[in-house]
Design a protein around this motif. Sequence first.
Motif, short mmCIF file in Angstrom:
data_model
loop_
_atom_site.label_atom_id
_atom_site.label_comp_id
_atom_site.label_asym_id
_atom_site.label_seq_id
_atom_site.Cartn_x
_atom_site.Cartn_y
_atom_site.Cartn_z
N PRO A 199 0.85 -1.18 -0.02
CA PRO A 199 -0.06 0.20 -0.06
C PRO A 199 0.79 1.26 0.17
O PRO A 199 0.24 2.35 -0.09
N HIS A 200 2.06 1.21 0.09
CA HIS A 200 3.04 2.44 0.36
C HIS A 200 3.16 2.97 -1.22
O HIS A 200 3.88 4.05 -1.46
N LEU A 201 3.01 1.99 -2.27
CA LEU A 201 3.20 2.30 -3.59
C LEU A 201 2.02 3.04 -4.14
O LEU A 201 0.99 3.09 -3.68
N PRO A 202 2.39 3.99 -5.03
CA PRO A 202 1.22 5.03 -5.44
C PRO A 202 0.18 4.11 -6.59
O PRO A 202 0.59 3.11 -7.25
N ASN A 203 -0.89 4.75 -6.71
CA ASN A 203 -1.94 4.65 -7.66
C ASN A 203 -1.23 4.86 -8.83
O ASN A 203 -0.58 5.85 -9.03
N VAL A 204 -1.42 4.02 -9.88
CA VAL A 204 -0.97 4.27 -11.42
C VAL A 204 -1.84 4.10 -12.26
O VAL A 204 -2.72 3.34 -12.11
N PHE A 205 -1.93 5.03 -13.32
CA PHE A 205 -2.69 5.07 -14.15
C PHE A 205 -2.55 5.06 -15.87
O PHE A 205 -1.64 5.93 -15.75
N PHE A 206 -3.13 4.25 -16.74
CA PHE A 206 -2.53 4.39 -18.11
C PHE A 206 -3.81 4.24 -18.73
O PHE A 206 -4.76 3.33 -18.59
N HIS A 207 -3.87 4.94 -19.85
CA HIS A 207 -4.97 5.00 -20.72
C HIS A 207 -4.79 4.58 -22.23
O HIS A 207 -4.10 5.22 -22.72
N PHE A 208 -5.36 3.42 -22.90
CA PHE A 208 -5.10 3.16 -24.08
C PHE A 208 -6.40 3.14 -24.95
O PHE A 208 -7.51 3.22 -24.46
N ILE A 209 -6.15 3.27 -26.25
CA ILE A 209 -7.22 3.25 -27.03
C ILE A 209 -6.98 2.03 -27.90
O ILE A 209 -6.06 1.87 -28.61
N VAL A 210 -8.26 1.30 -28.20
CA VAL A 210 -8.05 0.12 -29.16
C VAL A 210 -9.18 0.41 -30.52
O VAL A 210 -10.02 0.82 -30.00
N THR A 211 -8.52 0.31 -31.60
CA THR A 211 -9.20 0.52 -32.70
C THR A 211 -9.18 -0.79 -33.59
O THR A 211 -8.43 -1.61 -33.61
N PHE A 212 -10.48 -1.02 -34.27
CA PHE A 212 -10.77 -2.10 -35.13
C PHE A 212 -11.29 -1.29 -36.52
O PHE A 212 -12.14 -0.47 -36.30
N SER A 213 -10.62 -1.40 -37.67
CA SER A 213 -10.95 -1.09 -38.80
C SER A 213 -11.12 -2.17 -39.69
O SER A 213 -10.24 -2.79 -40.17
N LYS A 214 -12.56 -2.48 -40.13
CA LYS A 214 -12.66 -3.63 -41.05
C LYS A 214 -11.91 -4.82 -40.47
O LYS A 214 -11.51 -5.82 -41.13
N GLY A 215 -11.89 -5.08 -39.15
CA GLY A 215 -11.45 -6.39 -38.40
C GLY A 215 -9.88 -5.94 -38.19
O GLY A 215 -9.50 -6.71 -37.36
N GLU A 216 -9.26 -4.84 -38.73
CA GLU A 216 -7.72 -4.86 -38.33
C GLU A 216 -7.64 -3.96 -37.09
O GLU A 216 -8.14 -2.77 -36.90
N LYS A 217 -6.87 -4.62 -36.38
CA LYS A 217 -6.56 -4.05 -34.95
C LYS A 217 -5.58 -3.46 -34.66
O LYS A 217 -4.60 -3.71 -35.04
N LYS A 218 -5.49 -2.32 -33.88
CA LYS A 218 -4.50 -1.26 -33.65
C LYS A 218 -4.63 -0.81 -32.38
O LYS A 218 -5.87 -0.31 -31.65
N ILE A 219 -3.51 -1.06 -31.55
CA ILE A 219 -3.44 -0.34 -29.97
C ILE A 219 -2.82 0.89 -30.13
O ILE A 219 -1.85 1.09 -30.22
N LEU A 220 -3.51 2.05 -29.56
CA LEU A 220 -2.86 3.38 -29.74
C LEU A 220 -2.34 3.40 -28.46
O LEU A 220 -2.93 3.83 -27.24
#
Length: 310
Positions: A274-295
Motif C-alpha cells: 500500500p505504500h506504492l502509488p496509484n498508477v493510471f494508463f489509458h489506451f485506445i483500441v481501434t478496429f477498422s474492418k477487423g484490423e486491430k491497432k492499439i494506440l
Amino acid sequence: LAKFFWKLGQTFFHKIICFIFIKRLFCYVRIIYMSDLIKTIIETREIASQIAVQSLIDMDGISEVELRDRILAQTSKYDNLFPKGWYDPPAGGVGILFDKEPFKRLQFDSLRNSESWPNESSKFEKETVGIVYLSPVDKKTGMIGDIGFTIYNGESEEIKQHIKKCFDTTLAVAEHAQVGMKFSELYEFAMKQFANEVKIIGWMTTTSDPLKGVNLGHTVPGSYSGDFSHSESFNEVKKEITTKRIYINIAESFEIPETCAFTVEARLADDNKPHLPNVFFHFIVTFSKGEKKILKNFEDIFKIAKMDYI
C-alpha cells in the motif's frame, strides 16, 4: 395478359436489383466513412501525445494548475481541435494529480470530484509521482483522442518497477480484445489479470456508468454506429460523448464489431504494498474492418519525462 405480367415481372425484378445495389452501395460508403472516423481517432490521439510532450518540458517545481494551463495552451494551437477537452469537470477536460509518499492524492475515486481537480499547492518535485489526463476532440467529427499516463523520474527502483508492471498489465487487457468479444468477457479477463497474475487490484468509478461501479473503459461514441450527430456545438458534442458511451463492466453484453474504437484504462495499486502509488494508463483500441491497432503513443512522453524504464 401474359405480356402484361411479363412487363410487371421485369419492373419488379429491376426494382429488386436496384434495391440490392443501393443497399450494398450504402453499406460500402458507410464502411469507408467509419474507417475514416477511426483514422481521425488515431490522428487525434497522436496530437494528444504531442500536446503532452510539449507541456512536459521543464517540469521542475510546476503546479498542477500550471501544467493544466500549458496543456490547454498547446491544445488551442490546433485548429482541428476544440480548444478544451470533453471530460469536464475538471475544467478544460484536463486532469492533473501530483503527490509524494504516501501518495494519498493519487488514491482518487473520479477526476470529476472537486477534490481531484488541479490545484496550485501540489507541485512536481523530486520523488513526485504524477497522473496526467487530457481529452481532446476533433471539431469536424466529434471523435476523441484521450490519453492518460503516470510520470515519475525519481530514484526509487521499486516505484519504477511498479509503474512498469501496471503499464504492462493494462496493455495486456488491450491486447486481449478481439472482434466478437463481449465487454463483460474482456472485463472478466482484466479482473483475473489484475488479481491472479500480478496481485494488483484495480478500481475505477464513473458517474455516468449506469452500474455506478468499476469499469475499465468505454466505447468512442460514433466510431461504430451512425447515432452520433457530429454537432458543431462543443456543448452538444460533450453531452453526446458523455451519454452515449458503453462501458467495459461486469454486465455489459456489447460485442466488439469489426469497425469501432474503445478505451482501456485502469487505475491500479498493489494491494500487498500500500505504500506504492496509484498508477493510471489509458489506451485506445481501434478496429477498422477487423484490423486491430492499439494506440499507445507514449514513446515521446516517456522520453521527455526521463522514463527509460518502460
